[in-house]
Design an enzyme around this catalytic site. Structure first.
Site, PDB file in Angstrom:
ATOM      1  CG  HIS A  31       7.454   8.911  -7.171  1.00 22.97           C
ATOM      2  ND1 HIS A  31       7.365   8.470  -8.474  1.00 22.97           N
ATOM      3  CD2 HIS A  31       7.468   7.797  -6.399  1.00 22.97           C
ATOM      4  CE1 HIS A  31       7.339   7.157  -8.500  1.00 22.97           C
ATOM      5  NE2 HIS A  31       7.395   6.716  -7.247  1.00 22.97           N
ATOM      6  CD  GLU A 104       7.184   1.924  -2.793  1.00 19.79           C
ATOM      7  OE1 GLU A 104       6.851   1.738  -1.601  1.00 19.79           O
ATOM      8  OE2 GLU A 104       6.368   2.203  -3.689  1.00 19.79           O
TER       9      GLU A 104
END
Length: 219
Positions: A31, A104
């Site tokens: 990202h 994550e």
């Protein structure tokens, strides 16, 4: 102009299982930069918005995918807001398949803290030279074994080339598994933002524009 380079190209060592020989080509994106990246805060399963630079990085990743002819591939994405925002900016109009296994590393009680705040409570971690293994020591956080298990499960289901939008540590574990390297060696893998990592047949290539891709920033 979009340039395709491979300064981080790697070939996997003899790791026993030739998984990379049968895995389809994956285009792996981290990202774009977030406000907590900029502040040095551990995001983990928490979230913060993309910065102006982060939005530019996401748009740049879309340019790279289109230039590579990969923009119409299946789009798989972490459920985190920062990953979804990156997907929307990189590939407008595409609806990603959300996969929690691409999230994550869960950092438990350390999420939202800076490294300095963590070290104030756990000063011994300052002696760990590995760039990310210390993050698996978080109270209530994810373990290395748990991370490896979800990555292995995700990869076991891949049957066709795809775009994968994920995060720093998760990307390192994902690409490390594809390259057939161990956890220690994964520390040598970049986790840049604003680039695309194409991994196929045990080889990693970094695809990028001529613009800066930013530092190896925090989770």
């Amino acid at each position: 102009m979009v340039e395709f380079v491979s300064p981080s190209s790697q070939h996997s060592p003899d790791s026993g299982r030739p998984a990379t020989e049968v895995m389809p080509e994956l285009y792996i994106l981290r990202h774009g930069e977030t406000h907590w990246n900029l502040a040095g805060r551990m995001q983990g399963r928490l979230d913060s918005p993309l910065t102006d630079l982060g939005r530019e990085q996401a748009e740049r990743q879309g340019e790279i995918l289109r230039a590579a002819g990969a923009d119409r591939l299946p789009l798989l994405c972490s459920p985190s807001g920062r990953a979804m925002a990156t997907a929307a900016l990189a590939l407008p109009g595409r609806v990603p398949v959300v996969d929690a296994r691409l999230g994550e590393i869960g950092m438990g009680a350390w999420q939202g803290l800076t490294r300095e705040e963590i070290l104030a409570d756990r000063p011994e971690l300052a002696d760990d030279s590995h760039p990310f293994l210390w993050k698996f020591s978080a109270p209530g956080g994810e373990t290395v074994a748990q991370m490896q298990a979800r990555i292995a499960e995700f990869l076991s289901e891949r049957r066709e080339p795809a775009i994968v939008i994920t995060h720093g540590v998760t990307s390192q574990f994902l690409r490390g598994a594809l390259l057939g390297i161990d956890v220690s060696a994964m520390s040598g893998l970049e986790d840049c933002q604003g680039v695309v990592y194409r991994v196929a047949q045990g080889r990693q290539d970094r695809l990028e524009t001529g613009l800066p891709s930013g530092p190896r920033s925090r989770i």
